[in-house]
Write an enzyme that holds these catalytic residues in place. Structure first.
Site, PDB file in Angstrom:
ATOM      1  N   SER A 160     156.316 100.950  56.547  1.00 48.70           N
ATOM      2  CA  SER A 160     157.188 100.147  56.839  1.00 48.70           C
ATOM      3  C   SER A 160     158.240  99.767  55.723  1.00 48.70           C
ATOM      4  O   SER A 160     159.446  99.569  55.915  1.00 48.70           O
ATOM      5  CB  SER A 160     156.630  98.795  57.567  1.00 48.70           C
ATOM      6  N   TRP A 161     157.450  99.431  54.337  1.00 45.44           N
ATOM      7  CA  TRP A 161     158.388  99.111  53.364  1.00 45.44           C
ATOM      8  C   TRP A 161     159.024  99.948  52.598  1.00 45.44           C
ATOM      9  O   TRP A 161     160.321  99.947  52.427  1.00 45.44           O
ATOM     10  CB  TRP A 161     157.447  98.204  52.322  1.00 45.44           C
ATOM     11  N   LYS A 163     149.159  87.416  45.590  1.00 49.68           N
ATOM     12  CA  LYS A 163     149.497  86.747  46.477  1.00 49.68           C
ATOM     13  C   LYS A 163     148.924  87.263  47.866  1.00 49.68           C
ATOM     14  O   LYS A 163     148.518  86.651  48.771  1.00 49.68           O
ATOM     15  CB  LYS A 163     151.051  86.640  46.543  1.00 49.68           C
ATOM     16  N   GLU A 194     146.105  95.237  51.741  1.00 51.31           N
ATOM     17  CA  GLU A 194     145.945  95.270  50.287  1.00 51.31           C
ATOM     18  C   GLU A 194     144.854  94.320  49.658  1.00 51.31           C
ATOM     19  O   GLU A 194     144.149  94.847  48.686  1.00 51.31           O
ATOM     20  CB  GLU A 194     147.434  95.275  49.476  1.00 51.31           C
ATOM     21  N   VAL A 249     147.216  99.350  56.285  1.00 49.51           N
ATOM     22  CA  VAL A 249     146.709  98.954  55.264  1.00 49.51           C
ATOM     23  C   VAL A 249     146.902  97.666  54.870  1.00 49.51           C
ATOM     24  O   VAL A 249     147.796  96.954  54.868  1.00 49.51           O
ATOM     25  CB  VAL A 249     147.110  99.743  53.717  1.00 49.51           C
ATOM     26  N   ARG A 306     153.711 111.870  54.305  1.00 50.38           N
ATOM     27  CA  ARG A 306     152.725 112.877  54.610  1.00 50.38           C
ATOM     28  C   ARG A 306     152.618 113.413  56.074  1.00 50.38           C
ATOM     29  O   ARG A 306     152.105 114.427  56.306  1.00 50.38           O
ATOM     30  CB  ARG A 306     151.350 112.434  54.110  1.00 50.38           C
ATOM     31  N   SER A 334     159.628  89.597  50.807  1.00 48.78           N
ATOM     32  CA  SER A 334     160.562  90.639  51.348  1.00 48.78           C
ATOM     33  C   SER A 334     159.690  91.104  52.510  1.00 48.78           C
ATOM     34  O   SER A 334     158.776  91.992  52.381  1.00 48.78           O
ATOM     35  CB  SER A 334     160.997  91.632  50.376  1.00 48.78           C
TER      36      SER A 334
END
Length: 341
Positions: A15-16, A194, A284, A282, A36, A141
């Site tokens: 997405s980012w 964060k 993090e 994912v 990939r 963001s």
């Protein structure tokens, strides 16, 4: 928005990565998005939509997508890496022999190198050598909002001021403000921590502990950021800006945050496996919590909220027990006298 155009390779079609590639393409830069997953990349290239991660949002017709890494980086002015932290080292190793001479490398990955706990700029510098310009893109963001053209402010910190400015200029536009700085340690610390603290506020909200608890966790979480920053050489103003406080507030309060949603699920009684499966992307914080506490233990400082998150994620304590431990801690001054000196 810069008047100069650059050929930019964006590595990572999540997405980012997709959002940043679309932003750069809309600003007139020839942009190639590498991923990939052949089926997903082919769909992006043909339909100009990332149906898996940003469904229903049209991407610029000029944006190209490919699975050919060599083709993606060929003749690139600079490269933007946007992969999960666990894939960062491998990706940097892959591009090292392919990078065009003079091309700088930036990344919007947040976290530490799993296992070693190294900062990502240390990993990149070790692999790419001393002469390659490096920069980290970070700040509050959400990918969906950026792709929809909603107002956003981020910051680019680099060890080469000219390269950081190039990256910021390429991203800066009518609804996207890009600032610059040179504190890569602080910028990366804020972006990593964060995620851990967002789990804490998510757990509290999942347990319906109220807005007072949320505000307390965010503020004391910022305190933990500043304490760790002080012992690793980061500047406090970096953590009080977009890379720290800005990203912390967004990730702790916005339900588009995967880490907050993980905390919400745990606070409502779901297991870690159930929560991650439901999120489907994912998260993090699961690895980052370990690396944050590794840093804290190495420097001999206490990070009680981060440590409670780590313990909950490992199943060592329940969210209820973690809350009880935090509330039972000895009272002390809000800030150590030496924190800002």
């Amino acid at each position: 928005m810069s008047d100069l155009t650059h050929k930019i390779a964006v590595l990572g079609a999540g997405s980012w990565g997709t959002a940043l590639a679309a932003l750069l393409a809309r600003h007139g830069h020839p942009t190639v998005l590498w991923g990939r997953d052949a089926a997903m990349v082919d769909t992006i290239d043909r339909t100009h939509e990332n149906a898996r991660y940003l469904p229903g949002i049209a991407l610029p017709d000029s944006l190209r997508a490919t699975t050919d890494l060599q083709a993606a980086v060929a003749d690139a002015t600079w490269i933007l890496v946007v992969v999960p932290s666990h894939a960062f080292t491998e990706t940097i190793r892959l591009i090292a022999p392919l990078r065009p001479p003079g091309a700088g490398v930036a990344w919007a990955t947040k976290g530490f190198e799993p296992g070693s706990g190294r900062f990502l700029h240390e990993v990149a510098r070790d692999i790419l050598g001393p002469s390659v310009p490096l920069a980290v893109v970070t700040g509050p963001s959400f990918a969906k909002e950026v792709t929809l053209g909603l107002p956003t402010a981020i910051t680019v910190h680099g060890d080469d001021a000219a390269f950081a400015q190039v990256v910021a200029d390429a991203m800066h536009g009518p609804t996207f403000r890009a600032y610059t700085g040179d504190d890569m340690v602080g910028a990366e610390l804020g972006g990593a921590m964060k995620n851990v603290l967002a789990v804490a506020t998510g757990v509290a909200d999942g347990m319906q502990l109220g807005l007072n608890a949320r505000a307390g966790l965010i503020t004391r979480g910022l305190n933990e950021m500043l304490r760790l920053a002080a012992v690793i050489g980061a500047r406090p103003e970096t953590l009080m800006g977009l890379a720290g406080l800005g990203d912390l507030v967004l990730t702790c309060t916005g339900d588009l945050s995967r880490n907050r949603r993980l905390g919400l699920a745990l606070g409502r009684g779901q297991s870690l496996d159930e929560a991650i499966r439901e999120i489907g992307q994912v998260v993090e914080s699961v690895q980052t919590a370990d690396e944050v506490m590794r840093q804290a233990e190495h420097h001999g400082i206490e990070l009680p909220i981060s440590n409670a998150v780590r313990a909950v994620l490992h199943g060592e304590i329940t969210p209820e027990a973690g809350l009880k431990e935090l509330l039972a801690r000895e009272r002390k001054p809000e800030y150590p006298q030496t924190l800002f000196t």
